[in-house]
Design a protein around this motif. Structure first.
Motif, PDB file in Angstrom:
ATOM      1  N   LEU A 171       0.815  -1.203   0.000  1.00 47.55           N
ATOM      2  CA  LEU A 171       0.000   0.000   0.000  1.00 47.55           C
ATOM      3  C   LEU A 171       0.852   1.257   0.000  1.00 47.55           C
ATOM      4  O   LEU A 171       1.931   1.284   0.582  1.00 47.55           O
ATOM      5  CB  LEU A 171      -0.906   0.019   1.241  1.00 47.55           C
ATOM      6  CG  LEU A 171      -1.924  -1.108   1.355  1.00 47.55           C
ATOM      7  CD1 LEU A 171      -2.679  -0.996   2.670  1.00 47.55           C
ATOM      8  CD2 LEU A 171      -2.894  -1.078   0.190  1.00 47.55           C
ATOM      9  N   ASN A 172       0.331   2.297  -0.628  1.00 50.47           N
ATOM     10  CA  ASN A 172       0.933   3.616  -0.507  1.00 50.47           C
ATOM     11  C   ASN A 172       0.748   4.087   0.940  1.00 50.47           C
ATOM     12  O   ASN A 172      -0.086   3.565   1.666  1.00 50.47           O
ATOM     13  CB  ASN A 172       0.240   4.612  -1.437  1.00 50.47           C
ATOM     14  CG  ASN A 172       0.483   4.314  -2.896  1.00 50.47           C
ATOM     15  OD1 ASN A 172       1.339   3.507  -3.245  1.00 50.47           O
ATOM     16  ND2 ASN A 172      -0.269   4.968  -3.760  1.00 50.47           N
ATOM     17  N   ASP A 173       1.497   5.106   1.336  1.00 49.36           N
ATOM     18  CA  ASP A 173       1.333   5.644   2.684  1.00 49.36           C
ATOM     19  C   ASP A 173      -0.086   6.142   2.916  1.00 49.36           C
ATOM     20  O   ASP A 173      -0.611   6.039   4.014  1.00 49.36           O
ATOM     21  CB  ASP A 173       2.319   6.798   2.934  1.00 49.36           C
ATOM     22  CG  ASP A 173       3.754   6.308   3.041  1.00 49.36           C
ATOM     23  OD1 ASP A 173       3.966   5.121   3.364  1.00 49.36           O
ATOM     24  OD2 ASP A 173       4.659   7.120   2.801  1.00 49.36           O
ATOM     25  N   LYS A 174      -0.708   6.698   1.870  1.00 53.62           N
ATOM     26  CA  LYS A 174      -2.062   7.234   1.997  1.00 53.62           C
ATOM     27  C   LYS A 174      -2.916   6.783   0.819  1.00 53.62           C
ATOM     28  O   LYS A 174      -2.421   6.601  -0.293  1.00 53.62           O
ATOM     29  CB  LYS A 174      -2.038   8.766   2.033  1.00 53.62           C
ATOM     30  CG  LYS A 174      -1.373   9.315   3.262  1.00 53.62           C
ATOM     31  CD  LYS A 174      -1.489  10.812   3.304  1.00 53.62           C
ATOM     32  CE  LYS A 174      -0.823  11.274   4.594  1.00 53.62           C
ATOM     33  NZ  LYS A 174      -1.439  12.417   5.164  1.00 53.62           N
ATOM     34  N   ALA A 175      -4.207   6.643   1.078  1.00 54.26           N
ATOM     35  CA  ALA A 175      -5.187   6.447   0.016  1.00 54.26           C
ATOM     36  C   ALA A 175      -5.684   7.834  -0.375  1.00 54.26           C
ATOM     37  O   ALA A 175      -6.083   8.616   0.484  1.00 54.26           O
ATOM     38  CB  ALA A 175      -6.343   5.587   0.512  1.00 54.26           C
ATOM     39  N   LEU A 176      -5.638   8.149  -1.667  1.00 51.85           N
ATOM     40  CA  LEU A 176      -5.971   9.494  -2.130  1.00 51.85           C
ATOM     41  C   LEU A 176      -6.952   9.448  -3.294  1.00 51.85           C
ATOM     42  O   LEU A 176      -6.999   8.465  -4.048  1.00 51.85           O
ATOM     43  CB  LEU A 176      -4.696  10.231  -2.561  1.00 51.85           C
ATOM     44  CG  LEU A 176      -3.659  10.463  -1.461  1.00 51.85           C
ATOM     45  CD1 LEU A 176      -2.343  10.955  -2.052  1.00 51.85           C
ATOM     46  CD2 LEU A 176      -4.194  11.448  -0.425  1.00 51.85           C
ATOM     47  N   PRO A 177      -7.714  10.532  -3.478  1.00 51.73           N
ATOM     48  CA  PRO A 177      -8.632  10.589  -4.620  1.00 51.73           C
ATOM     49  C   PRO A 177      -7.880  10.721  -5.944  1.00 51.73           C
ATOM     50  O   PRO A 177      -6.695  11.070  -5.980  1.00 51.73           O
ATOM     51  CB  PRO A 177      -9.487  11.826  -4.327  1.00 51.73           C
ATOM     52  CG  PRO A 177      -8.705  12.645  -3.373  1.00 51.73           C
ATOM     53  CD  PRO A 177      -7.817  11.700  -2.608  1.00 51.73           C
ATOM     54  N   LEU A 178      -8.582  10.462  -7.010  1.00 53.63           N
ATOM     55  CA  LEU A 178      -7.980  10.407  -8.342  1.00 53.63           C
ATOM     56  C   LEU A 178      -7.266  11.692  -8.743  1.00 53.63           C
ATOM     57  O   LEU A 178      -6.192  11.648  -9.344  1.00 53.63           O
ATOM     58  CB  LEU A 178      -9.052  10.104  -9.402  1.00 53.63           C
ATOM     59  CG  LEU A 178      -9.933   8.876  -9.202  1.00 53.63           C
ATOM     60  CD1 LEU A 178     -10.844   8.701 -10.406  1.00 53.63           C
ATOM     61  CD2 LEU A 178      -9.121   7.643  -8.932  1.00 53.63           C
ATOM     62  N   HIS A 179      -7.849  12.851  -8.408  1.00 42.62           N
ATOM     63  CA  HIS A 179      -7.285  14.113  -8.895  1.00 42.62           C
ATOM     64  C   HIS A 179      -5.910  14.436  -8.308  1.00 42.62           C
ATOM     65  O   HIS A 179      -5.242  15.340  -8.781  1.00 42.62           O
ATOM     66  CB  HIS A 179      -8.255  15.284  -8.666  1.00 42.62           C
ATOM     67  CG  HIS A 179      -8.469  15.633  -7.235  1.00 42.62           C
ATOM     68  ND1 HIS A 179      -9.427  15.009  -6.453  1.00 42.62           N
ATOM     69  CD2 HIS A 179      -7.849  16.524  -6.442  1.00 42.62           C
ATOM     70  CE1 HIS A 179      -9.381  15.521  -5.240  1.00 42.62           C
ATOM     71  NE2 HIS A 179      -8.436  16.443  -5.201  1.00 42.62           N
ATOM     72  N   HIS A 180      -5.454  13.672  -7.326  1.00 45.35           N
ATOM     73  CA  HIS A 180      -4.090  13.840  -6.814  1.00 45.35           C
ATOM     74  C   HIS A 180      -3.060  13.254  -7.784  1.00 45.35           C
ATOM     75  O   HIS A 180      -1.864  13.521  -7.650  1.00 45.35           O
ATOM     76  CB  HIS A 180      -3.932  13.176  -5.439  1.00 45.35           C
ATOM     77  CG  HIS A 180      -4.504  13.983  -4.334  1.00 45.35           C
ATOM     78  ND1 HIS A 180      -3.743  14.731  -3.481  1.00 45.35           N
ATOM     79  CD2 HIS A 180      -5.787  14.186  -3.958  1.00 45.35           C
ATOM     80  CE1 HIS A 180      -4.515  15.355  -2.614  1.00 45.35           C
ATOM     81  NE2 HIS A 180      -5.760  15.032  -2.887  1.00 45.35           N
ATOM     82  N   PHE A 181      -3.517  12.456  -8.746  1.00 46.30           N
ATOM     83  CA  PHE A 181      -2.613  11.752  -9.658  1.00 46.30           C
ATOM     84  C   PHE A 181      -2.791  12.125 -11.123  1.00 46.30           C
ATOM     85  O   PHE A 181      -1.828  12.086 -11.885  1.00 46.30           O
ATOM     86  CB  PHE A 181      -2.785  10.235  -9.496  1.00 46.30           C
ATOM     87  CG  PHE A 181      -2.520   9.761  -8.102  1.00 46.30           C
ATOM     88  CD1 PHE A 181      -1.232   9.443  -7.697  1.00 46.30           C
ATOM     89  CD2 PHE A 181      -3.547   9.659  -7.180  1.00 46.30           C
ATOM     90  CE1 PHE A 181      -0.973   9.031  -6.403  1.00 46.30           C
ATOM     91  CE2 PHE A 181      -3.299   9.240  -5.881  1.00 46.30           C
ATOM     92  CZ  PHE A 181      -2.012   8.927  -5.494  1.00 46.30           C
ATOM     93  N   VAL A 182      -4.023  12.412 -11.517  1.00 46.69           N
ATOM     94  CA  VAL A 182      -4.314  12.718 -12.916  1.00 46.69           C
ATOM     95  C   VAL A 182      -5.357  13.834 -13.001  1.00 46.69           C
ATOM     96  O   VAL A 182      -6.027  14.145 -12.018  1.00 46.69           O
ATOM     97  CB  VAL A 182      -4.848  11.477 -13.687  1.00 46.69           C
ATOM     98  CG1 VAL A 182      -3.819  10.357 -13.732  1.00 46.69           C
ATOM     99  CG2 VAL A 182      -6.167  11.000 -13.099  1.00 46.69           C
ATOM    100  N   THR A 183      -5.514  14.383 -14.182  1.00 49.28           N
ATOM    101  CA  THR A 183      -6.571  15.356 -14.415  1.00 49.28           C
ATOM    102  C   THR A 183      -7.894  14.613 -14.537  1.00 49.28           C
ATOM    103  O   THR A 183      -8.004  13.640 -15.282  1.00 49.28           O
ATOM    104  CB  THR A 183      -6.304  16.136 -15.722  1.00 49.28           C
ATOM    105  OG1 THR A 183      -5.050  16.804 -15.586  1.00 49.28           O
ATOM    106  CG2 THR A 183      -7.405  17.142 -15.997  1.00 49.28           C
TER     107      THR A 183
END
Length: 177
Positions: free
Chosen positions: A127-139
């Motif tokens: 796992l990544n350190d945090k679970a994040l919403p999509l817009h943190h990675f892509v447009t």
């Protein structure tokens, strides 16, 4: 008339958004004349295709694998929709961010095992350190909140996209419902 090439993807979520797609019931048949499902957990396609018109992505990004999949989807899709509260805000998967991935993995996969049971480290998710919403990675082009979004909302959105009414698309949505 060219059919809209639609893909759906399920990352770290519960599949509730995909259940809402199925809850469109007979309206799926109405869409079938204008939409071709080219990738989805609901169909048997193994690799994400090229030239997707619309991609609906459910769930938060919680691992390097999720991030890789999302990057591929963004590169190969014209319009990307964050589908549901997990994709829009992180929602339930992001609740683990308070404790951290290592503590969650320990509590869920190690501490809860019957006495003497061993889980090989290779079977544990990385796992990544945090679970994040999509817009943190892509447009992201369109956000459809809801947990899950109502079938009526999804049908309205897809119908508007099929009709080419993206610019005036207004959805009656809210978080958590």
């Amino acid at each position: 008339m060219k059919k809209l090439r639609l893909a759906t993807l399920w990352l770290d979520g519960c599949s509730g958004c995909h259940m809402s797609i199925l809850d469109m019931d007979e309206r799926l048949l109405d869409l079938a004349a204008s939409v071709e499902f080219v990738y989805s957990p609901l169909v048997d396609v193994k690799d994400f295709p090229e030239a997707v018109d619309v991609a609906c992505v459910e769930g938060a990004v919680s691992s390097a694998e999720d991030e890789r999949k999302l990057q591929t989807v963004r590169q190969r899709s014209t319009l990307l929709i964050a589908l549901g509260d997990c994709a829009v805000t992180g929602n339930i998967p992001a609740m683990r961010n308070i404790l951290g991935a290592d503590k969650i993995l320990q509590a869920v996969y190690v501490d809860q095992q019957p006495l003497g049971a061993q889980i090989p480290a290779t079977e544990l998710p990385i796992l990544n350190d945090k679970a994040l919403p999509l817009h943190h990675f892509v447009t992201v082009d369109l956000f459809i909140p809801g947990c899950p979004p109502a079938a009526e909302t999804l049908f309205a959105a897809l119908s508007a996209l099929v009709a080419g009414k993206t610019a005036e698309l207004r959805l009656d949505t809210r978080f958590g419902a």
